[in-house]
Design a protein around this motif. Structure first.
Motif, PDB file in Angstrom:
ATOM      1  N   GLN A 182      -0.391  -8.932   0.096  1.00  0.00           N
ATOM      2  CA  GLN A 182      -1.445  -8.982  -0.914  1.00  0.00           C
ATOM      3  C   GLN A 182      -1.088  -9.935  -2.049  1.00  0.00           C
ATOM      4  N   ARG A 183       0.188 -10.028  -2.396  1.00  0.00           N
ATOM      5  CA  ARG A 183       0.606 -10.984  -3.417  1.00  0.00           C
ATOM      6  C   ARG A 183       0.316 -12.401  -2.948  1.00  0.00           C
ATOM      7  N   PHE A 184       0.679 -12.712  -1.718  1.00  0.00           N
ATOM      8  CA  PHE A 184       0.412 -14.053  -1.199  1.00  0.00           C
ATOM      9  C   PHE A 184      -1.088 -14.299  -1.053  1.00  0.00           C
ATOM     10  N   HIS A 185      -1.835 -13.273  -0.700  1.00  0.00           N
ATOM     11  CA  HIS A 185      -3.293 -13.413  -0.615  1.00  0.00           C
ATOM     12  C   HIS A 185      -3.869 -13.766  -1.994  1.00  0.00           C
ATOM     13  N   LYS A 240       9.673 -17.994  -9.423  1.00  0.00           N
ATOM     14  CA  LYS A 240      11.003 -17.712  -9.965  1.00  0.00           C
ATOM     15  C   LYS A 240      11.021 -16.373 -10.696  1.00  0.00           C
ATOM     16  N   ILE A 241       9.994 -16.102 -11.461  1.00  0.00           N
ATOM     17  CA  ILE A 241       9.916 -14.821 -12.167  1.00  0.00           C
ATOM     18  C   ILE A 241       9.838 -13.679 -11.158  1.00  0.00           C
ATOM     19  N   TYR A 242       8.949 -13.816 -10.174  1.00  0.00           N
ATOM     20  CA  TYR A 242       8.757 -12.771  -9.168  1.00  0.00           C
ATOM     21  C   TYR A 242      10.069 -12.463  -8.443  1.00  0.00           C
ATOM     22  N   PHE A 243      10.742 -13.510  -7.962  1.00  0.00           N
ATOM     23  CA  PHE A 243      11.954 -13.277  -7.179  1.00  0.00           C
ATOM     24  C   PHE A 243      13.107 -12.791  -8.050  1.00  0.00           C
ATOM     25  N   ALA A 257      -4.976  -8.978 -11.939  1.00  0.00           N
ATOM     26  CA  ALA A 257      -5.016  -8.727 -10.488  1.00  0.00           C
ATOM     27  C   ALA A 257      -3.618  -8.415  -9.957  1.00  0.00           C
ATOM     28  N   THR A 258      -2.620  -9.156 -10.403  1.00  0.00           N
ATOM     29  CA  THR A 258      -1.257  -8.872  -9.941  1.00  0.00           C
ATOM     30  C   THR A 258      -0.735  -7.572 -10.549  1.00  0.00           C
ATOM     31  N   GLY A 259      -1.266  -7.195 -11.709  1.00  0.00           N
ATOM     32  CA  GLY A 259      -0.874  -5.932 -12.325  1.00  0.00           C
ATOM     33  C   GLY A 259      -1.184  -4.738 -11.443  1.00  0.00           C
ATOM     34  N   VAL A 260      -2.269  -4.811 -10.704  1.00  0.00           N
ATOM     35  CA  VAL A 260      -2.621  -3.747  -9.762  1.00  0.00           C
ATOM     36  C   VAL A 260      -1.530  -3.619  -8.701  1.00  0.00           C
ATOM     37  N   LEU A 261      -1.049  -4.756  -8.213  1.00  0.00           N
ATOM     38  CA  LEU A 261       0.016  -4.747  -7.204  1.00  0.00           C
ATOM     39  C   LEU A 261       1.326  -4.227  -7.800  1.00  0.00           C
ATOM     40  N   ILE A 262       1.586  -4.597  -9.039  1.00  0.00           N
ATOM     41  CA  ILE A 262       2.801  -4.123  -9.705  1.00  0.00           C
ATOM     42  C   ILE A 262       2.763  -2.606  -9.856  1.00  0.00           C
ATOM     43  N   GLU A 263       1.607  -2.072 -10.203  1.00  0.00           N
ATOM     44  CA  GLU A 263       1.477  -0.612 -10.322  1.00  0.00           C
ATOM     45  C   GLU A 263       1.686   0.062  -8.969  1.00  0.00           C
ATOM     46  N   ARG A 264       1.152  -0.541  -7.916  1.00  0.00           N
ATOM     47  CA  ARG A 264       1.362   0.021  -6.577  1.00  0.00           C
ATOM     48  C   ARG A 264       2.837  -0.047  -6.188  1.00  0.00           C
ATOM     49  N   ARG A 265       3.520  -1.127  -6.566  1.00  0.00           N
ATOM     50  CA  ARG A 265       4.963  -1.226  -6.286  1.00  0.00           C
ATOM     51  C   ARG A 265       5.696  -0.141  -7.056  1.00  0.00           C
ATOM     52  N   ARG A 266       5.294   0.067  -8.326  1.00  0.00           N
ATOM     53  CA  ARG A 266       5.913   1.111  -9.132  1.00  0.00           C
ATOM     54  C   ARG A 266       5.773   2.473  -8.454  1.00  0.00           C
ATOM     55  N   ALA A 267       4.574   2.758  -7.978  1.00  0.00           N
ATOM     56  CA  ALA A 267       4.324   4.044  -7.322  1.00  0.00           C
ATOM     57  C   ALA A 267       5.135   4.171  -6.036  1.00  0.00           C
TER      58      ALA A 267
END
Length: 149
Positions: A102-105, A132-135, A62-72
């Motif tokens: 969306q990450r917090f959601h 910690k990893i995220y930040f 689920a977070t991978g979808v957000l990571i891909e959107r951040r990449r784009a």
């Protein structure tokens, strides 16, 4: 390669859907290191592990979808950097805010399931590790991305 640089490289290195094989391998290593870090710090019992790891995998997808959107979004930023319009700047910022929301959601959505899988202290530790990893990744990206002109 730092986590932030890895994320940025994956963000800007994937043009037209092509992913550099070296970067793809780095992403696999990063994800394995993330899992190893979590495993070492949670010290799950076999019962906890049986409940936690399948849920962790779903959460990561689920977070991978957000990571891909951040990449784009970062790739689009790079494409428009030299001649960024006001509208493109607004879109970039709206995208960043929406991705954060969306990450917090997702964290909130998955919390009850993680709560059933882990004791409270281990769950708190897991969320701390994820934060910690995220930040760390966000700091690396922020360091690499220039300010809007």
């Amino acid at each position: 390669m730092t986590a932030g640089c890895l994320a940025l490289a994956m963000s800007t290195g994937a043009e037209e859907g092509a992913v550099d094989p070296e970067l793809a391998q780095a992403a696999v290593r990063f994800n394995q290191e993330r899992r190893d870090l979590i495993e070492a710090n949670l010290q799950l019992t076999p019962d906890e592990a049986a409940r936690f790891w399948p849920l962790y995998e779903r959460y990561q997808r689920a977070t991978g979808v957000l990571i891909e959107r951040r990449r784009a979004s970062i790739a689009e930023f790079g494409e428009n950097y030299d001649d960024m319009s006001e509208a493109e700047a607004k879109k970039f910022m709206r995208d960043r805010i929406e991705l954060t929301e969306q990450r917090f959601h997702l964290m909130k959505q998955y919390y009850p399931e993680f709560e059933r899988a882990l004791p409270a202290k281990k769950l708190a530790r897991y969320y701390q590790i994820e934060s910690k990893i995220y930040f760390s990744v966000e700091a690396g990206i922020a360091e690499e991305i220039p300010l809007v002109k």
